[in-house]
Design a protein around this motif. Structure first.
Motif, short mmCIF file in Angstrom:
data_model
loop_
_atom_site.label_atom_id
_atom_site.label_comp_id
_atom_site.label_asym_id
_atom_site.label_seq_id
_atom_site.Cartn_x
_atom_site.Cartn_y
_atom_site.Cartn_z
N GLY A 1 0.81 -1.21 0.00
CA GLY A 1 0.00 0.00 0.00
C GLY A 1 0.85 1.26 0.00
O GLY A 1 0.53 2.24 -0.67
N LEU A 2 1.94 1.23 0.76
CA LEU A 2 2.82 2.40 0.85
C LEU A 2 3.76 2.53 -0.35
O LEU A 2 4.02 3.62 -0.85
CB LEU A 2 3.63 2.35 2.14
N GLU A 3 4.31 1.41 -0.81
CA GLU A 3 5.35 1.45 -1.84
C GLU A 3 4.87 0.99 -3.21
O GLU A 3 5.68 0.85 -4.12
CB GLU A 3 6.54 0.58 -1.40
N GLY A 4 3.59 0.73 -3.37
CA GLY A 4 3.08 0.24 -4.64
C GLY A 4 3.31 1.20 -5.79
O GLY A 4 3.71 0.80 -6.89
N GLN A 5 3.06 2.48 -5.56
CA GLN A 5 3.25 3.47 -6.62
C GLN A 5 4.73 3.59 -7.01
O GLN A 5 5.06 3.79 -8.17
CB GLN A 5 2.70 4.83 -6.20
N ALA A 6 5.61 3.47 -6.03
CA ALA A 6 7.05 3.50 -6.32
C ALA A 6 7.45 2.29 -7.15
O ALA A 6 8.33 2.39 -8.02
CB ALA A 6 7.85 3.56 -5.03
N LEU A 7 6.82 1.14 -6.91
CA LEU A 7 7.09 -0.04 -7.73
C LEU A 7 6.63 0.18 -9.18
O LEU A 7 7.30 -0.24 -10.12
CB LEU A 7 6.40 -1.26 -7.14
N ARG A 8 5.50 0.85 -9.35
CA ARG A 8 5.02 1.17 -10.70
C ARG A 8 6.00 2.09 -11.42
O ARG A 8 6.33 1.89 -12.59
CB ARG A 8 3.67 1.88 -10.64
N ILE A 9 6.47 3.12 -10.71
CA ILE A 9 7.41 4.08 -11.31
C ILE A 9 8.72 3.38 -11.69
O ILE A 9 9.26 3.59 -12.77
CB ILE A 9 7.66 5.26 -10.35
N ALA A 10 9.20 2.51 -10.81
CA ALA A 10 10.44 1.78 -11.09
C ALA A 10 10.26 0.85 -12.29
O ALA A 10 11.17 0.70 -13.12
CB ALA A 10 10.88 1.00 -9.86
N GLY A 11 9.10 0.21 -12.41
CA GLY A 11 8.84 -0.66 -13.54
C GLY A 11 8.81 0.10 -14.86
O GLY A 11 9.32 -0.37 -15.88
N LEU A 12 8.21 1.28 -14.85
CA LEU A 12 8.19 2.09 -16.07
C LEU A 12 9.59 2.61 -16.42
O LEU A 12 9.95 2.69 -17.60
CB LEU A 12 7.22 3.26 -15.91
N ARG A 13 10.38 2.94 -15.43
CA ARG A 13 11.76 3.38 -15.70
C ARG A 13 12.57 2.25 -16.33
O ARG A 13 13.38 2.49 -17.23
CB ARG A 13 12.43 3.84 -14.41
N ARG A 14 12.38 1.03 -15.83
CA ARG A 14 13.08 -0.10 -16.43
C ARG A 14 12.66 -0.32 -17.88
O ARG A 14 13.44 -0.83 -18.68
CB ARG A 14 12.83 -1.37 -15.62
N ALA A 15 11.43 0.04 -18.21
CA ALA A 15 10.93 -0.13 -19.57
C ALA A 15 11.36 1.02 -20.49
O ALA A 15 10.99 1.04 -21.66
CB ALA A 15 9.41 -0.23 -19.55
N GLY A 16 12.12 1.98 -19.99
CA GLY A 16 12.65 3.04 -20.82
C GLY A 16 11.93 4.37 -20.70
O GLY A 16 12.25 5.31 -21.41
#
Length: 162
Positions: A84-99
């Protein structure tokens, strides 16, 4: 006001603003707290979803097999709280890995206001203009005003010698 992180997809090299930018609200996600694996699968975070399913399954099985019902439930709650706290940060990190590249942060009342601010370029340009202007000196430096004292001193150090 909420903060939205603006991510732009990989550019085509033409220099134009891409159309498919994503604005991700920086904050607590209730849906990720209530059902973390479904939230992670919805946002295509496959590895994190599999890890969440395994961890939640192990904690649930451990709690029931060992008779640690309350402890297992609290640990499961702790894992859900993490997502709940870090979910949005995981989304941002996933998009960064995708370029995807981070354009900046926009503060707005809601998503439509944030999209409007992003469309008009508000947010990043204001910070750049403020950073390029020289800041006025409010308090003068203390070193030129201090005189070196020579002579007798009490204590372990002499104020004139460093």
């Amino acid at each position: 006001m909420a903060s939205y992180v603006v991510l732009e997809p990989p550019s085509d090299g033409l220099g134009a603003r891409p159309e498919g930018a994503r604005l991700i609200r920086d904050g607590f996600s209730w849906f990720a707290f209530i059902v973390p694996p479904l939230w992670l699968l919805w946002h295509r975070l496959w590895f994190a979803a599999v890890a969440a399913i395994i961890v939640l399954g192990v904690l649930s099985a451990l709690g029931e097999s060992r008779g640690l019902g309350l402890t297992g439930a609290l640990l499961t709650l702790l894992v859900s709280l993490y997502f709940g706290l870090e979910g949005q940060a995981l989304r941002i990190a996933g998009l960064r890995r995708a370029g995807w590249t981070e354009w900046g942060i926009v503060e707005a009342e809601d998503l439509t206001d944030a999209e409007t601010r992003y469309a008009f370029g508000l947010g990043r340009d204001e910070g750049i203009a403020a950073a390029t202007e020289p800041l006025p000196t409010i308090v003068p430096a203390a070193n030129p005003a201090r005189t070196v004292q020579t002579g007798m001193a009490l204590g372990l150090s002499h104020p004139g010698r460093h």
